[in-house]
Design a protein around this motif. Structure first.
Motif, PDB file in Angstrom:
ATOM      1  N   GLU A 150       0.839  -1.199   0.000  1.00  0.00           N
ATOM      2  CA  GLU A 150       0.000   0.000   0.000  1.00  0.00           C
ATOM      3  C   GLU A 150       0.867   1.240   0.000  1.00  0.00           C
ATOM      4  O   GLU A 150       2.053   1.190   0.360  1.00  0.00           O
ATOM      5  CB  GLU A 150      -0.947  -0.008   1.205  1.00  0.00           C
ATOM      6  N   ASN A 151       0.280   2.349  -0.434  1.00  0.00           N
ATOM      7  CA  ASN A 151       0.983   3.626  -0.355  1.00  0.00           C
ATOM      8  C   ASN A 151      -0.022   4.741  -0.097  1.00  0.00           C
ATOM      9  O   ASN A 151      -1.236   4.545  -0.225  1.00  0.00           O
ATOM     10  CB  ASN A 151       1.837   3.904  -1.611  1.00  0.00           C
ATOM     11  N   GLY A 152       0.492   5.872   0.324  1.00  0.00           N
ATOM     12  CA  GLY A 152      -0.374   7.010   0.628  1.00  0.00           C
ATOM     13  C   GLY A 152       0.469   8.258   0.802  1.00  0.00           C
ATOM     14  O   GLY A 152       1.706   8.181   0.865  1.00  0.00           O
ATOM     15  N   CYS A 153      -0.185   9.406   0.853  1.00  0.00           N
ATOM     16  CA  CYS A 153       0.573  10.643   0.981  1.00  0.00           C
ATOM     17  C   CYS A 153      -0.253  11.695   1.720  1.00  0.00           C
ATOM     18  O   CYS A 153      -1.469  11.572   1.832  1.00  0.00           O
ATOM     19  CB  CYS A 153       0.978  11.173  -0.388  1.00  0.00           C
ATOM     20  N   TYR A 154       0.428  12.687   2.265  1.00  0.00           N
ATOM     21  CA  TYR A 154      -0.274  13.800   2.901  1.00  0.00           C
ATOM     22  C   TYR A 154       0.561  15.058   2.827  1.00  0.00           C
ATOM     23  O   TYR A 154       1.778  15.007   2.595  1.00  0.00           O
ATOM     24  CB  TYR A 154      -0.648  13.478   4.358  1.00  0.00           C
ATOM     25  N   VAL A 155      -0.087  16.171   3.018  1.00  0.00           N
ATOM     26  CA  VAL A 155       0.619  17.444   3.188  1.00  0.00           C
ATOM     27  C   VAL A 155       0.176  18.024   4.528  1.00  0.00           C
ATOM     28  O   VAL A 155      -0.943  17.771   4.986  1.00  0.00           O
ATOM     29  CB  VAL A 155       0.311  18.476   2.088  1.00  0.00           C
ATOM     30  N   SER A 156       1.058  18.787   5.164  1.00  0.00           N
ATOM     31  CA  SER A 156       0.683  19.427   6.420  1.00  0.00           C
ATOM     32  C   SER A 156       1.380  20.768   6.525  1.00  0.00           C
ATOM     33  O   SER A 156       2.435  20.983   5.919  1.00  0.00           O
ATOM     34  CB  SER A 156       1.055  18.547   7.615  1.00  0.00           C
ATOM     35  N   VAL A 157       0.759  21.646   7.258  1.00  0.00           N
ATOM     36  CA  VAL A 157       1.361  22.976   7.449  1.00  0.00           C
ATOM     37  C   VAL A 157       1.137  23.419   8.899  1.00  0.00           C
ATOM     38  O   VAL A 157       0.060  23.208   9.463  1.00  0.00           O
ATOM     39  CB  VAL A 157       0.791  23.998   6.429  1.00  0.00           C
ATOM     40  N   SER A 158       2.202  23.963   9.507  1.00  0.00           N
ATOM     41  CA  SER A 158       2.109  24.496  10.870  1.00  0.00           C
ATOM     42  C   SER A 158       2.252  26.000  10.803  1.00  0.00           C
ATOM     43  O   SER A 158       3.108  26.507  10.079  1.00  0.00           O
ATOM     44  CB  SER A 158       3.238  23.970  11.748  1.00  0.00           C
ATOM     45  N   THR A 159       1.420  26.694  11.564  1.00  0.00           N
ATOM     46  CA  THR A 159       1.435  28.151  11.516  1.00  0.00           C
ATOM     47  C   THR A 159       1.630  28.757  12.904  1.00  0.00           C
ATOM     48  O   THR A 159       1.382  28.116  13.914  1.00  0.00           O
ATOM     49  CB  THR A 159       0.103  28.689  10.965  1.00  0.00           C
TER      50      THR A 159
END
Lengths: 463, 454
Positions: B172-181
């Motif tokens: 399996e594979n997967g991805c994400y993006v995240s941002v901290s402010t």
């Protein structure tokens, strides 16, 4: 683990696209653990983790790759991936000559745990199980764990650093569950040191077990913790985590440089009650957070962060020190070869003050006495922190009275440092901890004398 | 099955073939990789590209269990791991319930867990996406700075084989993006900084909603500016979906079959009892493709399945792996969890969710006179005791007055017990959100929580 000429060739190769810096961090770790639960030793586990992480820096960009293949071909492949990730432009091959510093080993190991029969490790667990259950018939469940590891590390970089270390860790923990009319309660004790199996010549494992059982049984009678702001007295050797959370993380240079810490720009300012001197020290023999070298090959050292209430310095790793043009402080740490290093604490503690611990309680008319803290966490930007109290009592008329159920304490880092108004002379180190940051866990130690915070918010359920 | 996955299956098979008479063996073999890009002020701060593999071998003989692992798939090392696991067997105690999972005839639900488009996605585009997210998050509000913006993907393949007849492999594979402010307000001694985060997950980058991630990261940080410490009192709370998901994570440890058979769950003798408000139905369903942690098989190679744990407030069942099920006198619910090759299977919920209600958060709040919208919980790992049920956690959020959200508040705790909180659930929101964790979230209303501040 890896020959010097191989390291030199790998580092040269890693910088051939023009990167400014390259580093090889290799480790070879063997570990053994055993768990007892519900009266049975469920399983003994052996593990082997071996590999290298290669970091390449070009300008402000870091490329990182790791491999479990420690052959020259495997290392060269990882070096290629890391330098491609750093995307350095142009440039010729850098010649690297490594100079090995004399080994610096604050921890003396007498009995390498690898040389100890597994049966003796398992026996410790059975002894603890028996002692906890014998303590009282309310003890209905016991789980215990033993773990040891021996990790060899090697760090080499294009600045010529070549350093190695061998870190042996031994850990023992026990959790007891007591059942009574009001439901179940738990007690917990643990000990961990960077020493070998000889630690069990001096540690009384039965006493550890009885202590966990005592906590659980005591809490069967506990009442809901009060809620609201009140004076809180914290027993020596259990509140170090408060300083780890309340200000330690905020003094890490990565948070400072990004302006994500309440302590940014405050060196030289009074940030705590003048009673408070806060130190991070990676050289304390045998402590859980002690290391000969940090995970970037720098000798660990004793760093005074707050002296008599005045902020004196932050903690630094290679990247942040380089950016500010100053020396590293031996605080570059990583969970394993699969992780990038970052600024982390080692053993963090508050030094002794002038007061007698008994006087602190007797001069507190009403409040909470915390005899054992659980874990905690902090938001470095706002300074707000939380930590759990797992053994606590009411203070009434200057005396420690009834036990309280588990609850949380909440406060703000800069404020709590100002609000420490009594500090005793009974310093001791606390239990072994694991510090989590950015998804990585590393072993840390903490300590402090008995102290009083004049106002802290206790989060109980009593109205 | 891909060529490399079948190679892992062959490695596992070969280990199992070496079993001696009277010996049960299970081999778990895995390989995985990750990419991680972090952007700061328009530049790549770091780029990680890595791959790792390893094997864990469990041996059971005469009821005794031994385990060993190594982070390599070298043929010689695998032999050593098997020898170590066999050596370790002699130090465990005999346990009549110790045994491997056995095939139970339940067919795995077909799932599409692998995406070629992600596997082939260009490195340059990964960097561009993270840069775009940083730009979006930084441009929304002059008070907001971006702490870091990240793109991450991971892939993994694993095979398990055992003398009990288990043979399963997959990838399996997967991805994400995240941002901290960081949001700043005020100057000098009044200066205040609050933090926020936003993220988006997908089977491939085209599924990301960067705009939403950036907006949430801004809103979370700015909403709490100017927050003060509230007075202590008892209130009705509305948990934000992300907070509800964390709360469900805590509840899941009380429904763990291993904790139950070892007498460590506050629900141990309560099957059939009313443990939650009548409107509460709690389901663990890893076969739901919307769940971030959806999967076809569990950590022991049994089919993952839909399990109703609490139905209309009544406790129906616990989750089990092969061991806890045998001890409980039941069958595995397909809930063996595995952290990778270095550990043996535990028990846990895989994709937990409350059956959602119908109303939006705004509609729910409109009916509350005096309450608190909880946007963050802090210190859950230290403040909640899943054995006694004591619950106390740091929190931040917005006060609710006469049906409207008002002033932001922080530096206080909310406390109750898990037992009471489940019974005090007033309403489950209809705003279900599948989050990058083992539980989904939706607005959740709980009455009579102690808020401790001044």
């Amino acid at each position: 683990m890896i020959e010097q000429d191989v390291l030199e060739r790998v580092l040269s190769s890693a910088t051939k696209t023009g990167a400014d810096f390259a580093e090889v961090y290799a480790e070879d770790k063997r570990s053994t653990s055993a768990g007892l639960d519900d009266g049975l030793v469920e399983q003994v586990t052996s593990g082997r983790d071996r590999g290298a992480g290669i970091r390449v820096i070009a300008g402000d960009t870091t490329g990182f790759a790791y491999t479990s293949d420690l052959s020259e071909a495997g290392l060269l492949a990882a070096a290629g991936a890391a330098s491609a990730a750093a995307r350095g432009g142009g440039g010729g091959v850098k010649t690297v000559g490594l100079t090995k510093a004399a080994a610096h080993r604050p921890n003396t190991i007498i009995h390498d745990p690898d040389s100890i029969e597994k049966a003796r490790k398992v026996e410790l667990l059975n002894r603890m199980n028996d002692a906890a259950r014998a303590y009282g018939e309310q003890i209905v469940q016991v789980s215990a764990g033993y773990g040891d590891s021996r990790k060899r590390v090697l760090v080499a970089n294009t600045d010529g650093v070549l350093a190695d270390d061998e870190i042996v860790r031994t850990l023992l923990r026990i959790n007891a569950v007591a059942d009574g009319d009001g439901g179940m309660q738990t007690g917990y004790q643990s000990m961990g040191h960077t020493v070998g199996f000889e630690i069990f010549d001096t540690v009384d494992v039965e006493e550890m077990a009885r202590e966990a059982a005592r906590q659980a049984i005591t809490k069967l009678q506990a009442r809901p913790a009060p809620s609201g702001e009140m004076p809180v007295v914290i027993k020596h050797g259990t509140g170090g985590v408060l300083f780890h959370e309340a200000c330690g993380h905020g003094l890490e240079a990565d948070h400072i440089q990004k302006g994500a810490s309440v302590y940014a720009g405050k060196v030289g300012e009074l940030v705590a009650n003048p009673l408070v001197t806060l130190v991070d020290d990676g050289t304390m023999p045998g402590e859980w957070g002690t290391l000969g070298i940090d995970d970037e090959g720098q000798r660990t050292q004793r760093n005074v962060l707050i002296e008599d209430g005045i902020l004196t310095d932050y903690m630094w790793d290679f990247l942040r020190a380089r950016k500010d043009g100053r020396p590293q402080s031996g605080n570059g740490r990583r969970q394993s070869y699969q992780h990038l290093p970052m600024v982390r604490m080692t053993n963090t503690f508050v030094m002794n003050g002038p007061d007698n611990p008994d006087d602190i309680v007797s001069s507190t008319p009403n409040g909470v006495y915390v005899a054992k803290l659980g874990g905690g966490s902090v938001n470095t930007a706002s300074g707000d922190f939380v930590f759990g109290m797992t053994e606590a009592y009411l203070i009434e008329d200057g005396k420690i009275t009834e036990p309280l159920r588990d609850g949380n304490l909440i406060g703000n880092g800069p404020k709590v440092l100002q609000d420490i108004d009594m500090l005793a002379n009974d310093f001791s180190m606390g239990s072994p901890g694991t510090c989590g940051k950015d998804g990585q866990g590393v072993p840390v130690g903490d300590g402090q004398p008995t102290l009083r915070v004049k106002a802290l918010t206790v989060g109980g359920t009593a109205a | 099955m891909s060529d490399t996955t079948s190679e892992l299956q062959q490695i596992a098979d070969r280990v199992v073939e070496r079993a001696r008479a009277g010996e049960q063996i299970e081999a778990f073999v895995s390989r995985g990789g990750e990419t991680e890009v972090r952007i700061y002020e328009g530049e790549v701060e770091h780029f990680v590209a890595a791959q790792a593999e390893g094997i864990g071998i469990r041996v059971i003989s005469d009821g005794r269990t031994g385990f060993a692992y190594a982070g390599t798939l070298d043929e010689s090392a695998i032999g050593e791991v098997l020898d170590e696991a066999r050596d370790n067997v002699q130090f465990g105690n005999a346990d009549e319930y110790a045994s491997l999972a056995e095939p139970d005839g339940v067919a795995p639900t077909e799932q599409s867990l692998w995406n070629d488009a992600l596997a082939d996605f260009a490195t340059d585009r990964k960097i561009e996406i993270a840069k775009e997210l940083e730009k979006l998050a930084a441009g929304k509000d002059s008070r907001v700075r971006v702490d870091d913006a990240n793109y991450a993907d991971a892939w993994g393949e694993a095979a398990v084989a055992s003398t009990a007849g288990i043979r399963q492999a997959g990838r399996e594979n997967g991805c994400y993006v995240s941002v901290s402010t960081l949001a700043d307000d005020g100057e000098g001694d009044d200066a205040e900084t609050q933090t926020g985060f936003g993220f988006s997950v997908g089977n491939e980058p085209s599924e990301f909603d960067l705009e939403r991630a950036a907006t949430e990261a801004n809103d979370r940080a700015t909403r709490l500016l100017g927050a003060t410490k509230p007075s202590s009192k008892r209130v009705t709370v509305v948990l934000d979906p992300f907070v509800t998901a964390q709360f469900l994570g805590v509840i899941s440890s009380t429904l763990n079959g291993e904790a139950v058979v070892k007498g460590r769950s506050l629900f141990k003798d309560r099957i059939g009892d009313q443990v939650a408000a009548a409107g509460v139905t709690l389901v663990d369903d890893p076969t739901n493709p919307k769940a971030y942690t959806s999967t076809d098989v569990d950590g022991e190679g049994l089919a993952a399945r839909r399990n109703v744990l609490i139905e209309n407030g009544r406790l129906q069942q616990f989750v089990h792996n092969a061991y806890s099920a045998r001890r409980a006198g039941t069958v595995s619910t397909g809930n063996a969890t595995r952290g990778g090759f270095a550990g043996t299977p535990g028990v846990g919920c895989l994709a937990l969710s409350l059956e959602p209600g119908t109303r939006s958060q705004a509609e729910i709040i409109a009916d509350i006179d005096d309450g608190l919208l909880v946007q963050q919980m802090q210190g859950l790992h230290s403040g909640v005791n899943p054995i006694s049920g004591d619950f106390s956690t740091g929190a931040a959020g917005l006060l609710i007055n006469n049906g409207e959200v008002g002033a932001p508040v922080r530096e206080f705790t909310i406390a109750s017990t898990l037992q009471r909180m489940l019974l005090d659930i007033v309403e489950v929101g209809g705003d279900i959100d599948w989050l990058p964790m083992r539980s989904a979230g939706m607005s959740l209303v709980i009455s009579d929580i102690t808020m401790s501040g001044n």
